[in-house]
Motif scaffolding. Sequence first.
Motif, PDB file in Angstrom:
ATOM      1  N   MET A 199       0.838  -1.219   0.000  1.00 32.10           N
ATOM      2  CA  MET A 199       0.000   0.000   0.000  1.00 32.10           C
ATOM      3  C   MET A 199       0.864   1.258   0.000  1.00 32.10           C
ATOM      4  O   MET A 199       1.902   1.303   0.637  1.00 32.10           O
ATOM      5  CB  MET A 199      -0.860   0.033   1.260  1.00 32.10           C
ATOM      6  CG  MET A 199      -2.196  -0.612   1.037  1.00 32.10           C
ATOM      7  SD  MET A 199      -3.391  -0.009   2.229  1.00 32.10           S
ATOM      8  CE  MET A 199      -4.716  -1.136   1.911  1.00 32.10           C
ATOM      9  N   THR A 200       0.449   2.262  -0.703  1.00 30.48           N
ATOM     10  CA  THR A 200       1.217   3.496  -0.778  1.00 30.48           C
ATOM     11  C   THR A 200       0.753   4.445   0.330  1.00 30.48           C
ATOM     12  O   THR A 200      -0.409   4.797   0.381  1.00 30.48           O
ATOM     13  CB  THR A 200       0.968   4.180  -2.132  1.00 30.48           C
ATOM     14  OG1 THR A 200       0.973   3.191  -3.123  1.00 30.48           O
ATOM     15  CG2 THR A 200       1.992   5.229  -2.417  1.00 30.48           C
ATOM     16  N   GLU A 201       1.673   4.802   1.211  1.00 36.88           N
ATOM     17  CA  GLU A 201       1.333   5.789   2.230  1.00 36.88           C
ATOM     18  C   GLU A 201       1.588   7.172   1.648  1.00 36.88           C
ATOM     19  O   GLU A 201       2.677   7.451   1.161  1.00 36.88           O
ATOM     20  CB  GLU A 201       2.222   5.592   3.469  1.00 36.88           C
ATOM     21  CG  GLU A 201       1.789   4.439   4.363  1.00 36.88           C
ATOM     22  CD  GLU A 201       0.370   4.614   4.877  1.00 36.88           C
ATOM     23  OE1 GLU A 201      -0.001   5.750   5.215  1.00 36.88           O
ATOM     24  OE2 GLU A 201      -0.375   3.618   4.911  1.00 36.88           O
ATOM     25  N   VAL A 202       0.606   8.035   1.685  1.00 35.94           N
ATOM     26  CA  VAL A 202       0.792   9.369   1.117  1.00 35.94           C
ATOM     27  C   VAL A 202       0.438  10.401   2.167  1.00 35.94           C
ATOM     28  O   VAL A 202      -0.612  10.331   2.793  1.00 35.94           O
ATOM     29  CB  VAL A 202      -0.094   9.566  -0.130  1.00 35.94           C
ATOM     30  CG1 VAL A 202       0.033  10.968  -0.653  1.00 35.94           C
ATOM     31  CG2 VAL A 202       0.289   8.569  -1.204  1.00 35.94           C
ATOM     32  N   THR A 203       1.361  11.335   2.398  1.00 36.30           N
ATOM     33  CA  THR A 203       1.080  12.417   3.338  1.00 36.30           C
ATOM     34  C   THR A 203       1.090  13.729   2.554  1.00 36.30           C
ATOM     35  O   THR A 203       1.544  13.776   1.423  1.00 36.30           O
ATOM     36  CB  THR A 203       2.150  12.464   4.444  1.00 36.30           C
ATOM     37  OG1 THR A 203       3.421  12.478   3.811  1.00 36.30           O
ATOM     38  CG2 THR A 203       2.063  11.253   5.359  1.00 36.30           C
ATOM     39  N   GLY A 204       0.602  14.816   3.178  1.00 33.32           N
ATOM     40  CA  GLY A 204       0.578  16.119   2.505  1.00 33.32           C
ATOM     41  C   GLY A 204      -0.602  16.212   1.568  1.00 33.32           C
ATOM     42  O   GLY A 204      -1.575  15.466   1.695  1.00 33.32           O
ATOM     43  N   PRO A 205      -0.530  17.151   0.587  1.00 25.89           N
ATOM     44  CA  PRO A 205      -1.663  17.347  -0.321  1.00 25.89           C
ATOM     45  C   PRO A 205      -1.973  16.079  -1.115  1.00 25.89           C
ATOM     46  O   PRO A 205      -1.079  15.286  -1.387  1.00 25.89           O
ATOM     47  CB  PRO A 205      -1.198  18.468  -1.248  1.00 25.89           C
ATOM     48  CG  PRO A 205       0.262  18.603  -1.054  1.00 25.89           C
ATOM     49  CD  PRO A 205       0.630  17.976   0.238  1.00 25.89           C
ATOM     50  N   ALA A 206      -3.247  15.925  -1.456  1.00 24.63           N
ATOM     51  CA  ALA A 206      -3.650  14.709  -2.184  1.00 24.63           C
ATOM     52  C   ALA A 206      -2.913  14.635  -3.512  1.00 24.63           C
ATOM     53  O   ALA A 206      -2.802  15.635  -4.224  1.00 24.63           O
ATOM     54  CB  ALA A 206      -5.154  14.740  -2.428  1.00 24.63           C
ATOM     55  N   PRO A 207      -2.419  13.458  -3.859  1.00 24.79           N
ATOM     56  CA  PRO A 207      -1.800  13.317  -5.181  1.00 24.79           C
ATOM     57  C   PRO A 207      -2.855  13.495  -6.276  1.00 24.79           C
ATOM     58  O   PRO A 207      -4.051  13.354  -6.011  1.00 24.79           O
ATOM     59  CB  PRO A 207      -1.289  11.866  -5.183  1.00 24.79           C
ATOM     60  CG  PRO A 207      -1.489  11.323  -3.830  1.00 24.79           C
ATOM     61  CD  PRO A 207      -2.456  12.196  -3.112  1.00 24.79           C
ATOM     62  N   ALA A 208      -2.395  13.775  -7.469  1.00 29.76           N
ATOM     63  CA  ALA A 208      -3.336  13.872  -8.590  1.00 29.76           C
ATOM     64  C   ALA A 208      -3.987  12.514  -8.812  1.00 29.76           C
ATOM     65  O   ALA A 208      -5.198  12.421  -9.027  1.00 29.76           O
ATOM     66  CB  ALA A 208      -2.597  14.334  -9.841  1.00 29.76           C
ATOM     67  N   VAL A 209      -3.174  11.468  -8.783  1.00 31.51           N
ATOM     68  CA  VAL A 209      -3.707  10.107  -8.958  1.00 31.51           C
ATOM     69  C   VAL A 209      -3.086   9.216  -7.889  1.00 31.51           C
ATOM     70  O   VAL A 209      -1.870   9.264  -7.662  1.00 31.51           O
ATOM     71  CB  VAL A 209      -3.358   9.539 -10.357  1.00 31.51           C
ATOM     72  CG1 VAL A 209      -4.006   8.176 -10.548  1.00 31.51           C
ATOM     73  CG2 VAL A 209      -3.796  10.479 -11.469  1.00 31.51           C
ATOM     74  N   HIS A 210      -3.922   8.425  -7.246  1.00 38.35           N
ATOM     75  CA  HIS A 210      -3.437   7.524  -6.197  1.00 38.35           C
ATOM     76  C   HIS A 210      -4.181   6.195  -6.322  1.00 38.35           C
ATOM     77  O   HIS A 210      -5.412   6.160  -6.232  1.00 38.35           O
ATOM     78  CB  HIS A 210      -3.695   8.162  -4.819  1.00 38.35           C
ATOM     79  CG  HIS A 210      -3.103   7.386  -3.690  1.00 38.35           C
ATOM     80  ND1 HIS A 210      -3.465   7.569  -2.380  1.00 38.35           N
ATOM     81  CD2 HIS A 210      -2.167   6.416  -3.675  1.00 38.35           C
ATOM     82  CE1 HIS A 210      -2.783   6.740  -1.609  1.00 38.35           C
ATOM     83  NE2 HIS A 210      -1.992   6.039  -2.370  1.00 38.35           N
ATOM     84  N   ALA A 211      -3.420   5.148  -6.563  1.00 38.83           N
ATOM     85  CA  ALA A 211      -4.029   3.812  -6.720  1.00 38.83           C
ATOM     86  C   ALA A 211      -3.522   2.898  -5.620  1.00 38.83           C
ATOM     87  O   ALA A 211      -2.330   2.910  -5.292  1.00 38.83           O
ATOM     88  CB  ALA A 211      -3.657   3.235  -8.082  1.00 38.83           C
ATOM     89  N   VAL A 212      -4.410   2.128  -5.061  1.00 40.62           N
ATOM     90  CA  VAL A 212      -4.046   1.142  -4.043  1.00 40.62           C
ATOM     91  C   VAL A 212      -4.725  -0.185  -4.400  1.00 40.62           C
ATOM     92  O   VAL A 212      -5.951  -0.243  -4.513  1.00 40.62           O
ATOM     93  CB  VAL A 212      -4.508   1.590  -2.628  1.00 40.62           C
ATOM     94  CG1 VAL A 212      -4.139   0.536  -1.583  1.00 40.62           C
ATOM     95  CG2 VAL A 212      -3.907   2.934  -2.253  1.00 40.62           C
ATOM     96  N   GLY A 213      -3.919  -1.203  -4.612  1.00 39.44           N
ATOM     97  CA  GLY A 213      -4.463  -2.545  -4.913  1.00 39.44           C
ATOM     98  C   GLY A 213      -5.405  -2.549  -6.106  1.00 39.44           C
ATOM     99  O   GLY A 213      -6.341  -3.343  -6.173  1.00 39.44           O
ATOM    100  N   LEU A 214      -5.118  -1.670  -7.074  1.00 42.86           N
ATOM    101  CA  LEU A 214      -6.051  -1.479  -8.193  1.00 42.86           C
ATOM    102  C   LEU A 214      -6.003  -2.654  -9.185  1.00 42.86           C
ATOM    103  O   LEU A 214      -4.921  -3.093  -9.570  1.00 42.86           O
ATOM    104  CB  LEU A 214      -5.695  -0.175  -8.919  1.00 42.86           C
ATOM    105  CG  LEU A 214      -6.631   0.255 -10.039  1.00 42.86           C
ATOM    106  CD1 LEU A 214      -8.000   0.633  -9.491  1.00 42.86           C
ATOM    107  CD2 LEU A 214      -6.028   1.439 -10.809  1.00 42.86           C
ATOM    108  N   GLY A 215      -7.166  -3.133  -9.568  1.00 45.62           N
ATOM    109  CA  GLY A 215      -7.214  -4.236 -10.533  1.00 45.62           C
ATOM    110  C   GLY A 215      -8.403  -4.095 -11.471  1.00 45.62           C
ATOM    111  O   GLY A 215      -9.425  -3.500 -11.124  1.00 45.62           O
TER     112      GLY A 215
END
Length: 300
Positions: free
Chosen positions: A1-17
């Motif tokens: 899983m990608t941990e992301v802090t700060g402003p929301a990324p433009a694109v964020h995928a987790v376990g996407l299928g």
Amino acid sequence: MTEVTGPAPAVHAVGLGKSYRRGQWALRNCGFAVPAGRVCGVVGPNGAGKSTLFGLMAHLFASSEGELRVFGEPAGTPALRARIGSVTQSRPLYPSFTVEETLRLGRELNPGWDEACAQRVIELGGLSPRARVGSLSGGQRSRVALALAMAKRPELLLLDEPMADLDPLARHDLMGLLLSDAAERGTTVMISSHLLAELDGAIDHVLLVQSGRVRLAGDLDEILDGHRLVTGLADAPRPPGDAVEWRVTGRQVTGLLRTDSPVPDAWEPSRPQLEQLLLGYLRNPDAPVPSAPSACEAAA
Ligand SMILES: Nc1ncnc2c1ncn2[C@@H]1O[C@H](COP(=O)(O)OP(=O)(O)OP(=O)(O)O)[C@@H](O)[C@H]1O
């Protein structure tokens, strides 16, 4: 899983299928984050899953599993539609409309429409406003599709092989226009291409998709800094580091290593070029990949 802090990324995928047919995965367990304002190159062989990923980001269809967020919102919300511009590989346009009518439709459908931008893209290709879209060449249709996507003034521009059927001069001119425009407005651009040399110098983030997996994802400079291209004699002891590949040419050996450490004196190190890095990974689908955010399972 990608941990992301700060402003929301433009694109964020987790376990996407995404599976089009039961038991066959076009994309599986993909995780990555693309920060806002980046120009991200999406590369990979035919059938790797790039267009599927573009389709998911543009919400042309829904994912089969996992999570995909665009600017922090679940992909596909009505509010996101105005923030995303997209050129798909099929370039869906109305063939009976003229170029002028196509642009008028864009103007009427998009409140943030930038007519000057649309005209610049069209005029750069010398297209007649009265030409019917159905009578245009493939490259000319691509230009109209790009004009529509850019003039919408989206925050995220999804471009699936937008330049594939354009001639070299048109590609060069349009890429220049696209990049200067994106830099000026802080637009996030995701662009796929099989022409790796074309992406070099244009992108600052990269996503390598292969067999339905995201094999590499991240800041391009960081990824290049984390690799060494080393050249030495075939009988010299191999330097430490995870080898993506070794290639033998006569008595000389060239290796692509995943390391940022110095290499022994017997080896001549250099920072790989984008194309050298990507070809190394593409030639070696089983080579080790950097751990974490981008790691995903092989497609079934
Ligand atoms: N509509 C569909 N129905 C069934 N399978 C599909 C569909 N679209 C794509 N696929 C399959 O999904 C996989 C990924 O295809 P995709 O088009 O995403 O690859 P790509 O990386 O964009 O390839 P290319 O570089 O050739 O455009 C392939 O195995 C393809 O056959």
